[in-house]
Scaffold this motif. Structure first.
Motif, short mmCIF file in Angstrom:
data_model
loop_
_atom_site.label_atom_id
_atom_site.label_comp_id
_atom_site.label_asym_id
_atom_site.label_seq_id
_atom_site.Cartn_x
_atom_site.Cartn_y
_atom_site.Cartn_z
N SER A 111 0.71 -1.21 0.29
CA SER A 111 0.07 0.04 0.03
C SER A 111 0.91 1.27 -0.16
O SER A 111 0.53 2.52 -0.82
CB SER A 111 -0.85 -0.18 1.25
N SER A 117 5.53 -4.10 -10.89
CA SER A 117 5.72 -5.58 -10.94
C SER A 117 6.97 -6.25 -10.15
O SER A 117 7.68 -5.77 -10.29
CB SER A 117 5.05 -6.34 -12.09
N PRO A 140 1.80 -5.62 -6.79
CA PRO A 140 1.07 -5.45 -5.51
C PRO A 140 0.22 -5.88 -5.70
O PRO A 140 -0.83 -6.94 -5.07
CB PRO A 140 1.07 -4.11 -5.60
N HIS A 141 -0.61 -6.54 -7.35
CA HIS A 141 -1.38 -6.94 -7.72
C HIS A 141 -1.80 -8.74 -7.71
O HIS A 141 -3.23 -8.94 -7.90
CB HIS A 141 -2.59 -6.40 -7.93
#
Length: 266
Positions: free
Chosen positions: A121, A130, A185-186
């Motif tokens: 975050s 990434s 992050p995803h």
């Protein structure tokens, strides 16, 4: 500098670090790969070596990250995520230390997911990141033999024991049919965690896939060379470690980041 990506322009081609914490000795190197040298692009790997937690629960933290080249700011993502992970794990150091002593892998996994979510975050909003991430936490107290590794994506942890390399990566609890490479992050389901034990005389190696792939695939001579170099009675100097870590392997030209930890017997 005129290309506009100041972070890339100021990223060194090579990082070299080392530490001595009690009986623990660390050597660490992050090296720009030949493919990036040829392209004129920056090193997308990153690493962090530091200590976290209070004196009574102090942990040596080793972290490596490999920015995924398809993301335009992956080099920034890998750099920041190792540092932000260290900050968030520092806040959890007492809980990690207690979970290690209790050998509670489930609690360690929960702590890892909370801390890494916090680190993610903190990444700069609006930029395409990434990156993989692997973190090894080792108690400074020599009487505590438990260690833990947190992992997302390729690369990971190996143990050098009796001049042989052994995988020590957490097992993926997801579907065996899902072959996607996970990344922060995803593009990840959860942070994997593994509780492990090591003894003096063993060497723990944390690395990006620039070293873990050739270490295990198609080139046993490379694995044997590093086993001989790093499995002997003496810890290499910083300059020797860098030279050894740069050993070329045909068809492997990615960035290479490797952190090794030795533990003395006295």
């Amino acid at each position: 500098m005129r290309d506009g990506d100041h972070f890339a322009a100021l990223t060194p081609a090579v990082l070299l670090d080392g530490a001595e914490v009690g009986r623990l000795t660390v050597r660490a190197a992050s090296i720009r790969g030949d493919s990036h040298n040829w392209e004129g692009s920056c090193r997308q790997d990153a690493m962090t070596v530091t200590r976290v937690g209070p004196r009574e629960a102090e942990l040596l933290l080793l972290a490596v990250a490999d920015g995924v080249g398809s993301a335009s700011h992956s080099h920034e993502g890998s750099y920041y995520v190792t540092r932000q992970a260290a900050l968030h794990l520092d806040r959890e150091a007492e809980n990690i230390h207690a979970a290690l002593i209790a050998r509670d892998e489930g609690e360690l996994r929960a702590i890892a997911n909370k801390a890494i979510a916090g680190a993610v975050s903190d990444l700069r909003i609006g930029q395409e990141h990434s990156t993989t991430l692997h973190v090894l936490l080792v108690p400074v107290d020599a009487t505590v033999r438990e260690r833990v590794v947190f992992s997302v994506g390729d690369g990971g942890l190996f143990v050098l024991r009796d001049r042989q390399w052994h995988h020590a990566n957490p097992v993926d609890e997801g579907s065996l049919l899902d072959t996607r490479t996970e990344a922060l992050p995803h593009a990840y389901r959860s942070v994997k965690a593994k509780l492990l034990y090591s003894e003096p005389g063993e060497v723990l190696l944390l690395g990006t896939d620039g070293i873990t792939n050739p270490l295990t695939q198609k080139d046993p001579a490379f694995a044997q060379h590093l086993a001989q170099a790093w499995g002997g009675p003496r810890v290499p100097s910083l300059s020797d470690f860098l030279w050894q870590a740069q050993t070329r392997v045909k068809s492997y030209d990615d960035d290479r980041t490797v952190i090794c930890m030795w533990e003395g017997t006295e």
